[in-house]
Design an enzyme around this catalytic site. Structure first.
Site, mmCIF file in Angstrom:
data_model
loop_
_atom_site.group_PDB
_atom_site.id
_atom_site.type_symbol
_atom_site.label_atom_id
_atom_site.label_comp_id
_atom_site.label_asym_id
_atom_site.label_seq_id
_atom_site.Cartn_x
_atom_site.Cartn_y
_atom_site.Cartn_z
ATOM 1 N N LEU A 32 0.807 -1.223 0.000
ATOM 2 C CA LEU A 32 0.000 0.000 0.000
ATOM 3 C C LEU A 32 0.836 1.267 0.000
ATOM 4 O O LEU A 32 0.298 2.356 -0.224
ATOM 5 C CB LEU A 32 -0.960 0.007 1.184
ATOM 6 C CG LEU A 32 -2.347 -0.604 0.892
ATOM 7 C CD1 LEU A 32 -2.233 -2.107 0.674
ATOM 8 C CD2 LEU A 32 -3.337 -0.305 2.007
ATOM 9 N N THR A 37 -2.138 1.465 10.881
ATOM 10 C CA THR A 37 -2.941 1.567 12.099
ATOM 11 C C THR A 37 -2.132 1.878 13.359
ATOM 12 O O THR A 37 -2.688 1.854 14.465
ATOM 13 C CB THR A 37 -3.715 0.250 12.331
ATOM 14 O OG1 THR A 37 -2.776 -0.838 12.402
ATOM 15 C CG2 THR A 37 -4.708 0.004 11.208
ATOM 16 N N THR A 52 -12.701 4.343 10.309
ATOM 17 C CA THR A 52 -12.528 4.349 11.763
ATOM 18 C C THR A 52 -13.341 5.428 12.469
ATOM 19 O O THR A 52 -13.657 6.479 11.881
ATOM 20 C CB THR A 52 -11.034 4.574 12.092
ATOM 21 O OG1 THR A 52 -10.851 4.706 13.496
ATOM 22 C CG2 THR A 52 -10.502 5.825 11.429
ATOM 23 N N TYR A 66 -3.385 9.857 12.353
ATOM 24 C CA TYR A 66 -4.050 8.645 11.871
ATOM 25 C C TYR A 66 -5.471 8.964 11.412
ATOM 26 O O TYR A 66 -5.882 8.596 10.305
ATOM 27 C CB TYR A 66 -4.071 7.590 12.975
ATOM 28 C CG TYR A 66 -4.998 6.439 12.699
ATOM 29 C CD1 TYR A 66 -4.693 5.497 11.720
ATOM 30 C CD2 TYR A 66 -6.190 6.288 13.420
ATOM 31 C CE1 TYR A 66 -5.547 4.427 11.460
ATOM 32 C CE2 TYR A 66 -7.047 5.229 13.174
ATOM 33 C CZ TYR A 66 -6.720 4.307 12.193
ATOM 34 O OH TYR A 66 -7.586 3.261 11.932
ATOM 35 N N TRP A 105 -12.539 0.021 17.908
ATOM 36 C CA TRP A 105 -12.054 -0.855 18.980
ATOM 37 C C TRP A 105 -12.073 -2.326 18.559
ATOM 38 O O TRP A 105 -12.642 -3.178 19.237
ATOM 39 C CB TRP A 105 -12.894 -0.648 20.240
ATOM 40 C CG TRP A 105 -12.806 0.715 20.847
ATOM 41 C CD1 TRP A 105 -12.406 1.871 20.242
ATOM 42 C CD2 TRP A 105 -13.144 1.078 22.197
ATOM 43 N NE1 TRP A 105 -12.474 2.925 21.125
ATOM 44 C CE2 TRP A 105 -12.920 2.469 22.327
ATOM 45 C CE3 TRP A 105 -13.625 0.366 23.291
ATOM 46 C CZ2 TRP A 105 -13.149 3.154 23.511
ATOM 47 C CZ3 TRP A 105 -13.869 1.050 24.477
ATOM 48 C CH2 TRP A 105 -13.626 2.430 24.585
#
Length: 280
Positions: A32, A57, A96, A120, A145
């Site tokens: 990526l 992440t 997210t 992020y 989460w």
């Protein structure tokens, strides 16, 4: 239906491979950090549906690696989405709760304004914008989460720490929905099937219920493991990290139920099963 998955070793990617016959591309096949290679992989494989379950992440490290995080979380999904749009291929992209700034106590709706607090979250928000701008039929599935028996996650960290400690301090003012990776994978596969059949996508939320604090999540983990660990709740201010976390990560998942008939389940049953497998 031929499903191409970006990601191979992540939590959701592993569950996708467990639950369905998919072609999963690891870093060796589609890095990526090279968005053009991701687009080329789609052209080469000619799938019916593409799911991007890969991302940068490392939330705290992203503060120092903003360029790399942006390439992986924004530029690569942009390249994937454009390739899918050109090939009339449905594209599903995992995002997210960190795109929200985390104020208040109400669950965030899919239409709520985003204002990420950290690098992020900013790169994931840029990825969302790029996927929408590509103009193809797409799903952006925000989740929160994530936990499973795979990879690195809060549950596995708590279990590891409890092997050498009998007391832990855990943040109690960040509230969100612990979400089993298996549930996310199942939702993505159901949505992929519907979109392959002609259904239009959009932006959706999938998060476990009920929403709890990290402290409560830790306590439930130890109950499931049968471990007597004293847990003390502390405010976020007492546990500083390089990246600022949102305090309110509650997600309103109602449109996912309305449009696709998918309702996130109570995460406690999944937690018990995962902890049993990890500790047996």
């Amino acid at each position: 239906m031929k499903i191409l998955v970006f990601g191979k070793t992540g939590q959701v990617a592993q569950e996708l491979q467990r639950q369905a016959d998919v072609t999963a591309l690891g870093r060796d096949a589609a890095d990526l950090s090279d968005p053009a290679a991701c687009a080329a992989a789609i052209t080469a494989h000619q799938p019916d549906v593409v799911i991007n379950a890969a991302a940068y992440t490392a939330v705290d490290r992203a503060e120092d690696e903003a360029d790399l995080a942006h390439t992986i979380n924004a530029q690569a999904p942009a390249a994937m989405a454009m390739a899918c749009a050109q090939g009339d291929i449905p594209f599903l992209h995992v995002s997210t709760d960190y795109v929200f700034e985390g104020s208040g106590t109400a669950p965030w709706s899919v239409e709520a304004p985003i204002a990420p607090l950290n690098v992020y979250g900013q790169t994931k928000a840029a990825g969302e914008d790029a996927v929408r701008a590509a103009g193809g039929n797409h799903v952006i599935l925000r989740t929160s989460w994530v936990f499973s028996e795979h990879g690195n996650n809060f549950v596995k960290t708590m279990l590891r720490l409890s092997e050498t400690r009998d007391a832990l301090s855990v943040v109690n003012d960040q509230i969100g929905g612990p979400t089993p990776a298996g549930g996310i994978a199942a939702a993505l596969l159901q949505m992929a099937q519907a979109m392959h059949g002609g259904q239009t996508g959009g932006t959706y939320h999938y998060a476990g219920a009920p929403s709890v604090s990290w402290e409560c999540f830790a306590r439930e983990t130890f109950v499931a493991a049968g471990r007597d660990i004293a847990v003390t709740g502390i405010p976020t201010a007492d546990y500083p990290t390089p990246a600022t976390r949102p305090l309110n990560s509650r997600l309103d998942c109602s449109t996912l139920t309305t449009d696709f008939g998918i309702t996130p389940a109570d995460w406690k049953a999944d937690l018990a099963a995962i902890v049993h497998r990890l500790t047996s």
